[in-house]
Design an enzyme around this catalytic site. Structure first.
Site, PDB file in Angstrom:
ATOM      1  N   ASP A   1       0.818  -1.207   0.000  1.00 51.92           N
ATOM      2  CA  ASP A   1       0.000   0.000   0.000  1.00 51.92           C
ATOM      3  C   ASP A   1       0.855   1.263   0.000  1.00 51.92           C
ATOM      4  OD1 ASP A   1      -2.422  -1.235  -0.092  1.00 51.92           O
ATOM      5  OD2 ASP A   1      -2.858  -1.059   2.049  1.00 51.92           O
TER       6      ASP A   1
ATOM      7  N   LYS B   1      -3.433   3.455  -2.634  1.00 45.38           N
ATOM      8  CA  LYS B   1      -4.546   4.381  -2.842  1.00 45.38           C
ATOM      9  C   LYS B   1      -4.258   5.637  -2.038  1.00 45.38           C
ATOM     10  CE  LYS B   1      -7.865   0.573  -3.093  1.00 45.38           C
ATOM     11  NZ  LYS B   1      -6.910  -0.469  -2.681  1.00 45.38           N
TER      12      LYS B   1
ATOM     13  N   MET C   1      -7.840   8.969   8.094  1.00 44.63           N
ATOM     14  CA  MET C   1      -8.217   9.503   6.778  1.00 44.63           C
ATOM     15  C   MET C   1      -9.312  10.569   6.892  1.00 44.63           C
ATOM     16  SD  MET C   1      -8.217   5.769   4.870  1.00 44.63           S
ATOM     17  CE  MET C   1      -9.117   4.997   6.237  1.00 44.63           C
TER      18      MET C   1
END
Length: 480
Positions: A246, A268, A381
């Site tokens: 990741d 991502k 996030m």
């Protein structure tokens, strides 16, 4: 590199040992264990040499250069500096490899410290510069390497030819041996010295190897500091043939992946989803079906807002074997490095972790529950929705003076911590960069006392006042 590490086959080869004291005795024991045809030159020898009676030739005389004729290696182990110097000079003139014990300057080869699991051998040397350090390393390695490794090595040698016949591909053979050596079943048989069953187990494994599906290991890489990687996680990434990693996995951790592994970025980033989740799922299945040992490497803990569960559902449906190695989640690691305890007797009796991403169909979390006091709220996030988070918490009763922190790149050399109050969250979020963690709660106030890691402190700036429905001054982002 001062010395080239190499292993010499001395079985039946002529070696000269000059000296008859305790040091010479130790060298004789080592050389005879290697099968050397040993000649010992010394007027006197220690009584303990009697244990090797009949295994060496003793010349009861002083050393002369004539003793070097026909020798392959020469070792000087006397306490007489002049004799040692003569041995060195004479051997050097004849182009013979010579070792003067404890005198690296007069040695063309040196004896390393040895961890003996014959036929498996491990040698450690400092080139004579730090013998105590070498001894400590040897002791550590002795405790780490099980005694059954020698038997396992012998057994592998017996099966090696069949492995070459059955598995023509080098990568297939490597995969077979890695799985065999990591097997608790095989280790148990070897420890019991059940050699026949162990050999049968290996042969059966070879018969099945060609049709074997690979496996996927879901590994948590922790919050960033490679020192926080678990031992099991390190073992898995060093055994992996394919690593899908990741965006949040630090370069320092990727450096620990074995050099010949295939690295695939499936990262991502908020606002820029480069690899769809469906593509990641497809790659996991594809690489595993090809027989690979696949590691799915995720930042933090794989089951903490990392789609780990979703990926395992796909693997289970496809019949792909999998396992999970947990990791230290960012909420635990980053807050610890920022000097912010998640719970505290005086400030927080609970901690709640949520994601700042929108749920399906815009469903909102239970803001009333999230806004309670004496609770630490950690938001993953959450930068892009910080203003919405700020407004919802205040409107549901959380005080706008509640301390908050935004931790960038927690646990790494780039760590930076911005602190303020809930009223300032939206503006502070504009000053932060991803990856960041938002921490809301009274425990943040302890950071002034407990900060220990060398991060940069954030400063509040460009703040514009606004007013919410309760008359609390909120500092909102000016988008004009």
């Amino acid at each position: 590199m001062d010395y080239l590490p190499m292993f010499a086959r001395l079985e039946g080869r002529p070696v000269l040992l000059v000296g008859g004291g305790e040091v010479a005795l130790r060298k004789a024991r080592l050389l005879l264990a290697a099968g050397a045809r040993l000649t010992l030159v010394s007027p006197e020898i220690e009584p303990e040499f009697a244990e090797f009676a009949g295994r060496f030739t003793h010349l009861v005389e002083r050393f002369t250069p004539a003793h070097l004729a026909g020798q392959l290696l020469v070792v000087a182990a006397t306490d007489n500096l002049e004799v040692n110097a003569l041995v060195y000079q004479s051997a050097n003139q004849l182009g013979l490899f010579v070792n003067v014990v404890d005198d690296p300057k007069r040695s063309s080869f040196i004896f390393p410290s040895i961890i003996d699991r014959s036929p498996l051998m491990v040698a450690v040397s400092s080139g004579g510069k730090a013998p105590v350090l070498v001894r400590l390393l040897r002791e550590r390695l002795e405790s780490l390497l099980p005694r059954h490794l020698g038997g396992l090595t012998e057994l592998s040698g017996r099966v090696r030819d069949k492995a070459k016949q059955v598995l023509s591909s080098i990568s297939d053979r490597r995969r077979f041996w890695e799985r065999a050596f990591a097997s608790n079943t095989l280790a148990g048989l070897i420890e019991k010295q059940d050699w026949q069953s162990a050999e049968t187990w290996l042969n059966d494994g070879l018969d099945k190897a060609q049709s074997e599906v690979g496996e996927v290991v879901l590994v948590g890489a922790g919050p960033g500091d490679p020192g926080l990687l678990t031992l099991k996680a390190l073992q898995q990434i060093q055994q992996a043939e394919v690593v899908l990693y990741d965006q949040l996995v630090s370069p320092e951790i990727l450096d620990l992946v074995r050099r010949d592994a295939t690295l695939v970025s499936v990262g991502k980033k908020a606002g820029a989803h480069s690899v769809p989740q469906e593509e990641t799922n497809r790659l996991l299945v594809e690489y595993a079906r090809a027989g690979n040992r696949v590691v799915r490497l995720k930042g933090g803990d794989p089951f903490m807002f990392g789609c780990g569960g979703e990926e395992l559902e796909v693997l289970a449906a496809e019949g792909i074997p999998f396992s999970v190695v947990p990791g230290i989640t960012a909420a635990a690691g980053a807050t610890a490095y920022a000097g912010i305890p998640l719970t505290h007797r005086d400030h927080a009796q609970s901690a709640v972790f949520i994601t700042g991403h929108c749920q399906k169909e815009g469903k909102e979390p239970d803001w009333q529950q999230l806004a309670v006091t004496q609770q630490t709220l950690v938001i993953y996030m959450g930068l892009m929705r910080s203003e919405h988070i700020q407004q919802q918490l205040v409107s549901h009763g959380r005080s706008c003076t509640t301390p908050i922190a935004i931790i960038e790149w927690g646990t790494t050399a780039r760590q930076r911590v911005l602190t303020g109050t809930l009223a300032e969250l939206a503006v502070l979020a504009q000053q932060a960069v991803s990856p960041s963690l938002i921490v809301i709660g009274e425990v943040v106030s302890l950071r002034k006392q407990l900060a220990w890691f060398g991060e940069k402190s954030g400063e509040k700036r460009d703040v514009q006042a606004g007013t919410d429905m309760n008359g609390c001054d909120l500092k909102l982002v000016n988008l004009a």
